[in-house]
Design a protein around this motif. Structure first.
Motif, PDB file in Angstrom:
ATOM      1  N   PRO A  21     -46.868 -23.866  12.710  1.00  0.00           N
ATOM      2  CA  PRO A  21     -45.630 -24.642  12.596  1.00  0.00           C
ATOM      3  C   PRO A  21     -45.244 -25.265  13.934  1.00  0.00           C
ATOM      4  CG  PRO A  21     -45.123 -22.318  12.746  1.00  0.00           C
ATOM      5  CD  PRO A  21     -46.621 -22.411  12.678  1.00  0.00           C
ATOM      6  N   PRO A  22     -44.307 -26.219  13.937  1.00  0.00           N
ATOM      7  CA  PRO A  22     -43.785 -26.739  15.206  1.00  0.00           C
ATOM      8  C   PRO A  22     -43.243 -25.572  16.026  1.00  0.00           C
ATOM      9  CG  PRO A  22     -43.003 -28.053  13.365  1.00  0.00           C
ATOM     10  CD  PRO A  22     -43.662 -26.851  12.772  1.00  0.00           C
ATOM     11  N   GLN A  23     -43.517 -25.590  17.321  1.00  0.00           N
ATOM     12  CA  GLN A  23     -43.146 -24.428  18.142  1.00  0.00           C
ATOM     13  C   GLN A  23     -43.125 -24.784  19.613  1.00  0.00           C
ATOM     14  OE1 GLN A  23     -46.830 -21.611  18.366  1.00  0.00           O
ATOM     15  NE2 GLN A  23     -47.071 -22.831  16.498  1.00  0.00           N
ATOM     16  N   GLN A  24     -42.523 -23.897  20.366  1.00  0.00           N
ATOM     17  CA  GLN A  24     -42.525 -24.010  21.819  1.00  0.00           C
ATOM     18  C   GLN A  24     -42.724 -22.625  22.396  1.00  0.00           C
ATOM     19  OE1 GLN A  24     -39.557 -26.488  23.458  1.00  0.00           O
ATOM     20  NE2 GLN A  24     -40.160 -26.102  25.566  1.00  0.00           N
ATOM     21  N   GLY A  25     -43.730 -22.493  23.249  1.00  0.00           N
ATOM     22  CA  GLY A  25     -44.029 -21.193  23.824  1.00  0.00           C
ATOM     23  C   GLY A  25     -43.924 -21.195  25.333  1.00  0.00           C
ATOM     24  N   THR A  26     -43.528 -20.063  25.876  1.00  0.00           N
ATOM     25  CA  THR A  26     -43.560 -19.833  27.318  1.00  0.00           C
ATOM     26  C   THR A  26     -44.452 -18.628  27.559  1.00  0.00           C
ATOM     27  OG1 THR A  26     -41.670 -18.299  27.330  1.00  0.00           O
ATOM     28  CG2 THR A  26     -41.178 -20.659  27.470  1.00  0.00           C
ATOM     29  N   GLY A  27     -44.479 -18.148  28.791  1.00  0.00           N
ATOM     30  CA  GLY A  27     -45.286 -16.972  29.073  1.00  0.00           C
ATOM     31  C   GLY A  27     -44.762 -15.719  28.421  1.00  0.00           C
ATOM     32  N   GLU A  28     -43.459 -15.690  28.094  1.00  0.00           N
ATOM     33  CA  GLU A  28     -42.832 -14.476  27.552  1.00  0.00           C
ATOM     34  C   GLU A  28     -42.310 -14.622  26.135  1.00  0.00           C
ATOM     35  OE1 GLU A  28     -42.742 -11.635  29.028  1.00  0.00           O
ATOM     36  OE2 GLU A  28     -43.164 -12.043  31.141  1.00  0.00           O
ATOM     37  N   GLU A  29     -41.977 -15.848  25.713  1.00  0.00           N
ATOM     38  CA  GLU A  29     -41.321 -16.042  24.431  1.00  0.00           C
ATOM     39  C   GLU A  29     -42.022 -17.098  23.579  1.00  0.00           C
ATOM     40  OE1 GLU A  29     -36.939 -16.072  24.323  1.00  0.00           O
ATOM     41  OE2 GLU A  29     -37.008 -15.939  26.508  1.00  0.00           O
ATOM     42  N   LEU A  30     -41.855 -16.963  22.263  1.00  0.00           N
ATOM     43  CA  LEU A  30     -42.391 -17.930  21.310  1.00  0.00           C
ATOM     44  C   LEU A  30     -41.278 -18.338  20.355  1.00  0.00           C
ATOM     45  CD1 LEU A  30     -44.712 -19.470  19.946  1.00  0.00           C
ATOM     46  CD2 LEU A  30     -45.173 -17.416  18.592  1.00  0.00           C
ATOM     47  N   LEU A  31     -40.914 -19.623  20.388  1.00  0.00           N
ATOM     48  CA  LEU A  31     -39.874 -20.152  19.516  1.00  0.00           C
ATOM     49  C   LEU A  31     -40.528 -20.954  18.406  1.00  0.00           C
ATOM     50  CD1 LEU A  31     -36.916 -20.796  18.790  1.00  0.00           C
ATOM     51  CD2 LEU A  31     -37.061 -22.748  20.374  1.00  0.00           C
ATOM     52  N   LEU A  32     -40.390 -20.492  17.167  1.00  0.00           N
ATOM     53  CA  LEU A  32     -40.895 -21.221  16.006  1.00  0.00           C
ATOM     54  C   LEU A  32     -39.807 -22.169  15.517  1.00  0.00           C
ATOM     55  CD1 LEU A  32     -42.672 -18.358  14.012  1.00  0.00           C
ATOM     56  CD2 LEU A  32     -43.666 -19.923  15.691  1.00  0.00           C
ATOM     57  N   MET A  33     -40.080 -23.452  15.558  1.00  0.00           N
ATOM     58  CA  MET A  33     -39.114 -24.454  15.097  1.00  0.00           C
ATOM     59  C   MET A  33     -39.464 -24.804  13.655  1.00  0.00           C
ATOM     60  SD  MET A  33     -38.799 -26.663  18.643  1.00  0.00           S
ATOM     61  CE  MET A  33     -40.572 -26.850  18.861  1.00  0.00           C
ATOM     62  N   ARG A  34     -39.052 -23.928  12.767  1.00  0.00           N
ATOM     63  CA  ARG A  34     -39.433 -23.997  11.356  1.00  0.00           C
ATOM     64  C   ARG A  34     -39.020 -25.322  10.727  1.00  0.00           C
ATOM     65  NH1 ARG A  34     -39.796 -18.497   9.571  1.00  0.00           N
ATOM     66  NH2 ARG A  34     -40.420 -19.313   7.533  1.00  0.00           N
ATOM     67  N   ASN A  35     -39.934 -25.937  10.001  1.00  0.00           N
ATOM     68  CA  ASN A  35     -39.690 -27.207   9.312  1.00  0.00           C
ATOM     69  C   ASN A  35     -39.773 -26.948   7.807  1.00  0.00           C
ATOM     70  OD1 ASN A  35     -39.942 -29.722   8.029  1.00  0.00           O
ATOM     71  ND2 ASN A  35     -40.964 -30.653   9.783  1.00  0.00           N
ATOM     72  N   PRO A  36     -38.623 -26.799   7.122  1.00  0.00           N
ATOM     73  CA  PRO A  36     -38.640 -26.456   5.695  1.00  0.00           C
ATOM     74  C   PRO A  36     -39.427 -27.439   4.844  1.00  0.00           C
ATOM     75  CG  PRO A  36     -36.429 -26.224   6.601  1.00  0.00           C
ATOM     76  CD  PRO A  36     -37.260 -26.894   7.655  1.00  0.00           C
TER      77      PRO A  36
END
Length: 413
Positions: free
Chosen positions: A177-192
């Motif tokens: 899915p669309p997402q943004q990751g860093t070295g410590e965190e993973l943000l899933l930008m869910r697209n319904p």
């Protein structure tokens, strides 16, 4: 040196002062420091020891069976992990006996009574027999993270496949899915809307969403945990959302091998039943400060671990190891993957069809990532079920659909 001992009770530590210590001496230290008799210990450097269910299974782990073997010969050094299996019950060190009525002189509130019922212990067995990865889809996922992102940032995806009657989970494709990751965190930008297309394709292929896969970054490589508290929260949330008891959480990371080179390593777990219950009932602290120990999950109220009332739980208590296998699934994974750095366009469709023109047309479109591109332009109620059924059965695609797909490719070119 300090050795980390991982058992069904989580991760504990044993101090070894003698640099020439043997396996027998390590067992004596475990008996002294962790209160587990030497005769009741089975040790190994292989994490699959924790999956052993019978005495016969335990005999397979013989790398530490010779009591005279020096720890140095096993390449154990400060911070190394040794896996421990034992039978029966024990009192966790540092845990004073606690009476059911609570601490002396303190009245029990309703919250105290509820907390007494929240006893966190190691769950011995997962709800699935194993998880098997399609070799190609697993390789395409890890290759991108390794070669393009250099494991510098985290990345994740949803695993799709089937659960067999025997309780085996088979992963046949991964949707990113669309997402943004860093070295410590993973943000899933869910697209319904996009996920609606993914679910329609999976249904047409006789598959469903069966798990979550994510990578750990090299920033996390030397941290003293298997999964961080942020990762436990994210895994628990997605597991709870699925409602599937066989749901699997997989992680991918780099590990240094004996030659000093880095190997890509897969591990698979299920979040324990208690973990999911605690998450659903809102027991987890979801605001995590930077100073928090990542190997511990904080609770809003006290829970019982061993014989202690605590508000911090070792993450290992929430993880149940799942055996990993591999297989060759029904789909190919040669079409560009969605939501990566390079945007997938319809030009990719023409290039893909041209490269595979020697194959039957149904084989040329037997790729989830290609079907996802087509689904943006086709009808979910008629076209996608038809394409999916043909791919699932590898039957000839109706000529009208072949012409339509070729026309879409030519127009884009």
């Amino acid at each position: 040196m300090m050795l980390r001992i991982r058992s069904r009770d989580g991760l504990e530590r044993v101090k070894v002062d003698n640099p020439r210590a043997t396996v027998a001496q390590l067992k004596e230290l475990i008996q002294t420091q962790l209160q587990i008799p030497t005769f009741n210990q089975t040790l190994s450097t292989n994490q699959n020891l924790l999956l052993a269910k019978t005495p016969t299974d335990l005999l397979k782990f013989s790398d530490m069976s010779d009591p005279n073997t020096p720890l140095s010969a096993l390449k154990l050094s400060h911070g190394s992990i040794v896996f421990l299996s034992y039978e029966g019950e024990r009192q966790i060190r540092g845990g004073p006996a606690v009476s059911p009525a609570g601490s002396f002189g303190r009245k029990m509130t309703m919250d105290d009574l509820i907390a007494k019922q929240m006893r966190v212990s190691r769950q011995e067995n997962p709800h699935c027999e194993s998880v098997s990865f399609d070799r190609d889809c697993a390789n395409v996922f890890q290759y991108y993270v390794n070669e393009t992102l250099a494991f510098a940032v985290k990345r994740g995806g949803f695993m799709y496949g089937v659960v067999t009657e025997e309780g085996k989970v088979e992963v046949n494709f991964i949707y990113e899915p669309p997402q943004q990751g860093t070295g410590e965190e993973l943000l899933l930008m869910r697209n319904p809307e996009e996920e609606k297309l993914v679910e329609a394709i999976a249904l047409s292929l006789g598959m469903r969403r069966i798990g979550f896969i994510f990578t750990q970054s090299v920033v996390q490589e030397k941290k003293d945990y298997t999964m961080s508290n942020r990762e436990v929260l994210q895994a628990a949330e997605l597991h709870a959302e699925s409602g599937l008891k066989e749901w699997v959480t997989a992680l991918v990371k780099l590990e240094v091998n004996e030659d000093g080179a880095a190997d890509v390593h897969f591990e698979a777990f299920q979040m324990s039943d208690m973990c999911i219950r605690l998450f659903k009932e809102g027991w987890f602290q979801t605001n995590i400060d930077k100073d928090c120990d990542p190997k511990l999950s904080k609770m809003k109220k006290e829970v019982v671990v061993g014989v202690k009332d605590v508000r911090e739980v070792d993450n290992d208590f929430f993880m149940v190891v799942v055996k990993i296998l591999d297989h060759q699934g029904p789909l190919t994974t040669t079409f560009p993957v969605e939501n990566r750095i390079t945007q997938v366009t319809m030009r990719a469709l023409k290039s893909h069809l041209d490269r595979a023109k020697s194959l039957p047309f149904v084989k040329r479109i037997s790729d989830f990532h290609l079907l996802l591109v087509l689904a943006r332009y086709l009808d979910l109620n008629t076209d996608i079920p038809t394409l999916g059924e043909c791919v699932q059965t590898q039957s000839t695609l109706p000529e009208g659909y072949q012409l339509l797909i070729q026309s879409m490719a030519e127009t884009a070119a």
